[in-house]
Design a protein around this motif. Structure first.
Motif, short mmCIF file in Angstrom:
data_model
loop_
_atom_site.label_atom_id
_atom_site.label_comp_id
_atom_site.label_asym_id
_atom_site.label_seq_id
_atom_site.Cartn_x
_atom_site.Cartn_y
_atom_site.Cartn_z
N GLN A 174 -19.64 -13.76 -20.09
CA GLN A 174 -19.73 -13.07 -21.39
C GLN A 174 -21.47 -13.04 -21.78
OE1 GLN A 174 -16.75 -14.98 -23.44
NE2 GLN A 174 -15.46 -13.34 -23.58
N ALA A 207 -26.22 -7.50 -33.63
CA ALA A 207 -25.20 -6.49 -33.72
C ALA A 207 -24.88 -5.89 -34.72
CB ALA A 207 -24.05 -7.31 -33.06
N ILE A 241 -23.63 -9.75 -22.30
CA ILE A 241 -24.49 -9.42 -23.48
C ILE A 241 -25.73 -9.38 -22.86
CG2 ILE A 241 -25.27 -10.50 -25.64
CD1 ILE A 241 -22.64 -11.83 -25.84
N PHE A 293 -25.06 -3.72 -26.77
CA PHE A 293 -25.21 -4.88 -27.10
C PHE A 293 -24.16 -5.27 -28.30
CE2 PHE A 293 -26.75 -8.15 -29.94
CZ PHE A 293 -27.21 -9.05 -29.19
N TRP A 334 -25.92 -17.83 -31.16
CA TRP A 334 -24.75 -16.97 -31.38
C TRP A 334 -24.86 -16.18 -32.89
CZ3 TRP A 334 -21.84 -13.91 -28.88
CH2 TRP A 334 -20.35 -13.47 -29.44
N ALA A 349 -27.13 -13.24 -32.43
CA ALA A 349 -26.04 -12.05 -31.80
C ALA A 349 -25.52 -11.45 -32.74
CB ALA A 349 -25.35 -12.65 -30.67
N GLU A 405 -20.74 -5.64 -26.79
CA GLU A 405 -20.26 -6.84 -25.80
C GLU A 405 -20.04 -8.13 -26.88
OE1 GLU A 405 -19.86 -7.01 -22.88
OE2 GLU A 405 -20.03 -5.16 -22.29
N VAL A 406 -20.87 -8.03 -27.81
CA VAL A 406 -20.62 -9.21 -29.01
C VAL A 406 -19.45 -9.27 -29.58
CG1 VAL A 406 -21.50 -10.15 -31.09
CG2 VAL A 406 -23.28 -9.55 -29.32
#
Length: 226
Positions: A28, A201, A32, A209, A194, A197, A212-213
């Motif tokens: 994963q 996002a 990302i 992006f 994280w 991210a 995927e997050v």
């Protein structure tokens, strides 16, 4: 015409974005990373008046989304990163670009800022025209972009400790210490952990992006969604 140099790592599971694990799995995290790189390539391709170049490390043939990444790079010169550390690899990439495109300024970015837009990149290119160097610092103390009117000055990076909370400060000091008229670019958040991210996002909710997050978030049990 400015060369827009993207420095990236092939999004191979276990080799990229490992600080996103957990909650993401290695695959994963690589997905990302691949999404971030594809969003970045799209932004570069849509930026007017630049020549795109990729300097990569790792094997794209082993990466997530190999076919899509290969298609996105159609027409791009692709260089292999050379050197023993990040500073050396960056300096060598600038040197190769300087040799291939003599007399051209170079604006370098990475793959950790998928919130970049053609408008943001074009603004950075314009700012570089009025300076010897531009530096975009990251919120974690590093930097997300370095532009040099004369890319040979990138050899200062060989003496800058990379991936530290002081990398942005030390890079600025190295540039100005050489007498380069350096101007700042906006401070951006790059994606390391994280929380980064999730924040990035939210800035670009319609990009690959962000999708995927969101897919990782959906796979988590409610108590792990953070």
């Amino acid at each position: 015409m400015t060369v827009l140099l993207v420095v990236a790592k092939a999004p191979v599971p276990g080799a990229v974005k490992t600080r996103l694990c957990p909650p993401a799995t290695a695959q994963q995290a690589a997905q990302i990373a691949a999404a971030a790189l594809r969003d970045t390539l799209d932004a570069v391709r849509a930026t007017p008046g630049v020549t795109p170049v990729l300097a990569s490390t790792g094997r794209l043939t082993e990466a997530e989304d190999t076919a899509e990444l290969t298609a996105a790079l159609t027409g791009w010169p692709v260089l292999d990163q050379r050197g023993t550390g990040l500073g050396d690899r960056l300096a060598n990439a600038y040197a190769e670009v300087a040799a291939a495109y003599p007399g051209r300024p170079v604006l370098q970015i990475g793959m950790d800022t998928p919130q970049l837009t053609p408008a943001r990149l074009a603004a950075a290119v314009r700012r570089l025209r009025a300076a010897d160097a531009v530096l975009g610092r990251a919120r974690d103390g590093g930097w997300w972009s370095l532009g040099l009117r004369d890319p040979r000055h990138a050899d200062v990076l060989r003496g800058v400790p990379m991936s530290t909370p002081d990398t942005g400060h030390d890079t600025w000091a190295a540039l100005t210490g050489r007498g380069l008229r350096t101007v700042p670019l906006p401070v951006l958040r790059d994606v390391d952990e994280w929380a980064d991210a999730l924040a990035v996002a939210a800035e670009v909710p319609d990009g690959r992006f962000a999708r995927e997050v969101a897919a990782v978030q959906l796979a988590l049990v409610p108590g792990d969604r953070r």
